[in-house]
Design an enzyme around this catalytic site. Structure first.
Site, PDB file in Angstrom:
ATOM      1  N   ARG A 102      -0.533   8.999   2.302  1.00 20.38           N
ATOM      2  CA  ARG A 102      -1.969   9.246   2.150  1.00 20.38           C
ATOM      3  C   ARG A 102      -2.331  10.728   2.245  1.00 20.38           C
ATOM      4  O   ARG A 102      -3.187  11.215   1.522  1.00 20.38           O
ATOM      5  CB  ARG A 102      -2.696   8.456   3.225  1.00 20.38           C
ATOM      6  N   HIS A 157     -11.189   9.661   7.517  1.00 20.59           N
ATOM      7  CA  HIS A 157     -10.988   8.211   7.634  1.00 20.59           C
ATOM      8  C   HIS A 157     -10.476   7.774   9.003  1.00 20.59           C
ATOM      9  O   HIS A 157     -10.887   6.742   9.521  1.00 20.59           O
ATOM     10  CB  HIS A 157      -9.994   7.797   6.546  1.00 20.59           C
ATOM     11  N   GLU A 171       0.871  -1.175   0.000  1.00 16.00           N
ATOM     12  CA  GLU A 171       0.000   0.000   0.000  1.00 16.00           C
ATOM     13  C   GLU A 171       0.909   1.227   0.000  1.00 16.00           C
ATOM     14  O   GLU A 171       2.138   1.115   0.087  1.00 16.00           O
ATOM     15  CB  GLU A 171      -0.942  -0.015   1.206  1.00 16.00           C
ATOM     16  N   ARG A 203      -0.883   8.465   9.435  1.00 15.53           N
ATOM     17  CA  ARG A 203      -0.672   7.030   9.667  1.00 15.53           C
ATOM     18  C   ARG A 203      -0.292   6.287   8.389  1.00 15.53           C
ATOM     19  O   ARG A 203      -0.854   6.530   7.315  1.00 15.53           O
ATOM     20  CB  ARG A 203      -1.946   6.419  10.248  1.00 15.53           C
TER      21      ARG A 203
HETATM   22  C1  SIN Z   1      -7.565   0.908   2.964  1.00 13.96           C
HETATM   23  O1  SIN Z   1      -7.864  -0.254   2.764  1.00 13.96           O
HETATM   24  O2  SIN Z   1      -7.208   1.674   2.086  1.00 13.96           O
HETATM   25  C2  SIN Z   1      -7.627   1.431   4.364  1.00 13.96           C
HETATM   26  C3  SIN Z   1      -6.590   0.804   5.160  1.00 13.96           C
HETATM   27  C4  SIN Z   1      -6.105   1.745   6.222  1.00 13.96           C
HETATM   28  O3  SIN Z   1      -6.851   2.583   6.700  1.00 13.96           O
HETATM   29  O4  SIN Z   1      -4.915   1.675   6.542  1.00 13.96           O
END
Ligand code: SIN
Length: 529
Positions: free
Chosen positions: A285, A346, A121, A381
């Protein structure tokens, strides 16, 4: 005035508030020590963890290099505000958390040879995220934990109740909580040897959010009212890729889609993110969300999409079933067309201040998971570190409480004076509603703000608090009061918190054009107002 029943009174060794991963992980640790009462506002599982798609970040391999790189990535994404020692604890204890989940039966995805499937990610320097059911990681973990707890002879489940007030002994030690049923008719006073809040964050205080509507920080405000220190409320993480369809509730399109090669494009199919960060779609992010916000602001009429058309229908169905079928129902076949996106609130990096044993600043009160501020996430985060934190901290609180209990500490009090419902806030018709407040926060404390916006937002919240009356409160009114209180603290923090990572300011609305928003991540003059 309606006649209420007097509160029922219960006694338990350990009281946990919140039915998500943090709450159940803590329960698993505490059940061998004594009776556990878990109070939830919803059904057996509740909160945001059920909706977590991406997965669980682990220093996979668990050797020196794996740990060091996970620590470094977390600190880098955290934009200067992580506590490095705490991050190290988080990462070093990941192996134990993972082993427990496997022993409890969480069905992590594996290849045909039985090896775990790892994904990547944003801001991770290597693939290290494990997942279950494709994109159903959160729900499969929390359901497994809950199954291992419900039915235990020492476990009591109380729902649907909301925390109204923390109960204290004369010494000041928190020794339980007073709860109000969701219909306001029933009150339960629970005395406990240790009280653990695992109630998640407050992203649903923003009009656009990936969180369920219950996540408005009710218990965080209750803890603040009891004197617990909150911190870093200014740091809300906005997730960039959230489905944006008119009239529909925002729906998370997991970052793992970008980890698997997804692109963020405009309506002409042009990728936009390399203008903001060398890692493009895999930038931290906060950078990606800000870039989307600035694109929308600076290019009137621009439309932004997440495209995964390079992935086959078969693959999408298996690897991302939740996302694929949700989009299909909404009329978008992700294997053929991109999905319209817009960021949404989020996750909270801040919350109730705790140490790495989950201790808050109030004796007897602990906090675990997103509700807590352990400083492991800094100003932004790292993806999929949230489930890890909930699991590791659930273990650590369990150990802390076990050692106190072994010393004969932490017994529930015989009786408490304060278990009676007391008058609360009431609101005049026409006063600011929760829906109004959510729009206010989205507009005045959103992804990019000015000092003027923050001042205006704070003023409206203060006026709403000043117009409250005292009387027999209902659950709805108590919730609004708590939401207003938390918003006041959030606006206060926005004025003084370091302007790094997710806490992004510009000088005025006129300066929204022009320079790269990514400069805020590294520290630039634009973020100093
Ligand atoms: C996601 O699946 O993009 C969210 C995971 C997260 O909040 O780290």
């Amino acid at each position: 005035m309606t006649q209420r029943n007097p509160p029922r009174s219960l006694s338990t060794d350990f009281l946990i508030v919140g039915g998500g991963i943090a709450g159940y992980q803590t329960a698993i640790n505490l059940l061998p020590l004594g009776s556990v009462t878990l109070v939830s506002r919803g059904s057996i599982v509740s909160g945001s963890s059920y909706y977590a798609q991406g997965g669980l970040a682990l220093p996979w391999g668990f050797g020196y290099d794996a740990v060091e790189s996970h620590v470094a990535d977390t600190i880098r994404a955290g934009a200067g505000l992580c506590d490095p020692a705490n991050v190290r604890v988080l990462v070093e204890e990941a192996e134990e958390a993972y082993a427990t989940l496997v022993s409890l039966g969480v069905p992590f995805d594996r290849d045909s040879a039985g090896e775990l499937l790892l994904t990547r990610e944003a801001a991770h320097s290597r693939p290290r995220i494990i997942h279950a059911g494709g994109d159903k990681t959160g729900s499969l973990i929390v359901k497994t934990l809950a199954q291992n707890v419900h039915g235990h002879e020492r476990f009591t489940f109380l729902t649907p109740f909301r925390l109204h007030r923390l109960l204290k002994e004369d010494s000041g030690r928190v020794a339980g909580g007073l709860f109000m049923s969701e219909d306001g008719q029933e009150w339960v006073s629970v005395r406990s040897g240790a009280t653990i809040l695992a109630t998640g964050g407050f992203s649903a205080l923003f009009a656009r959010t990936t969180n369920p509507p219950s996540q408005v920080g009710d218990a965080t405000a209750v803890a603040a009212a009891a004197g617990a220190q909150l911190e870093r409320l200014a740091f809300t993480q906005f997730h960039p890729t959230v489905l944006d369809l008119p009239g529909q509730v925002p729906f998370l399109l997991t970052e793992a889609l970008r980890g698997e090669g997804g692109h963020i494009v405009d309506q002409k199919g042009h990728r936009i993110l390399f203008r903001y960060h060398p890692d493009g779609e895999l930038a931290p992010r906060d950078v990606v969300s800000r870039a989307l916000w600035l694109e929308a602001r600076n290019r009137p009429g621009v439309k932004l999409f997440l495209s995964v058309v390079h992935l086959s229908e078969n693959y999408l169905r298996q690897r991302f079933p939740q996302v694929y079928f949700h989009c299909l129902e909404a009329g978008i076949d992700l294997s053929r067309e991109p999905a319209p996106i817009r960021p949404a609130a989020h996750f909270q990096m801040g919350g109730i201040r705790t140490d790495m044993d989950g201790r808050t600043t109030l004796s007897g009160l602990y906090a675990v998971g997103e509700v807590a501020s352990t400083r492991v996430h800094g100003a932004n985060r790292l993806a999929s570190n949230s489930l890890l934190e909930a699991l590791v901290m659930g273990n650590r609180v369990g150990r802390t409480i076990a050692s106190l209990r072994a010393e004969g500490d932490l017994l529930p009090p015989e009786a408490l004076e304060e278990g009676e419902p007391s008058p609360g806030a009431t609101h005049e018709p026409g006063a600011l509603s929760l829906e109004d407040l959510r729009i206010l926060l989205w507009e005045k404390a959103g992804i990019v703000r000015t000092e003027e916006q923050v001042a205006m937002g704070e003023e409206e919240v203060l006026a709403a608090l000043a117009s409250e009356k005292t009387g027999e409160t209902t659950p709805k009114e108590a919730l609004l009061h708590n939401a207003l209180t938390l918003s006041r603290l959030l606006f206060e923090d926005l004025k003084t918190a370091p302007r790094v990572g997710a806490n992004y300011f510009v000088e005025s609305r006129n300066s929204w054009g022009g320079s790269s928003p990514d400069s805020a991540h590294a520290g630039s003059k634009e973020k100093t107002v």
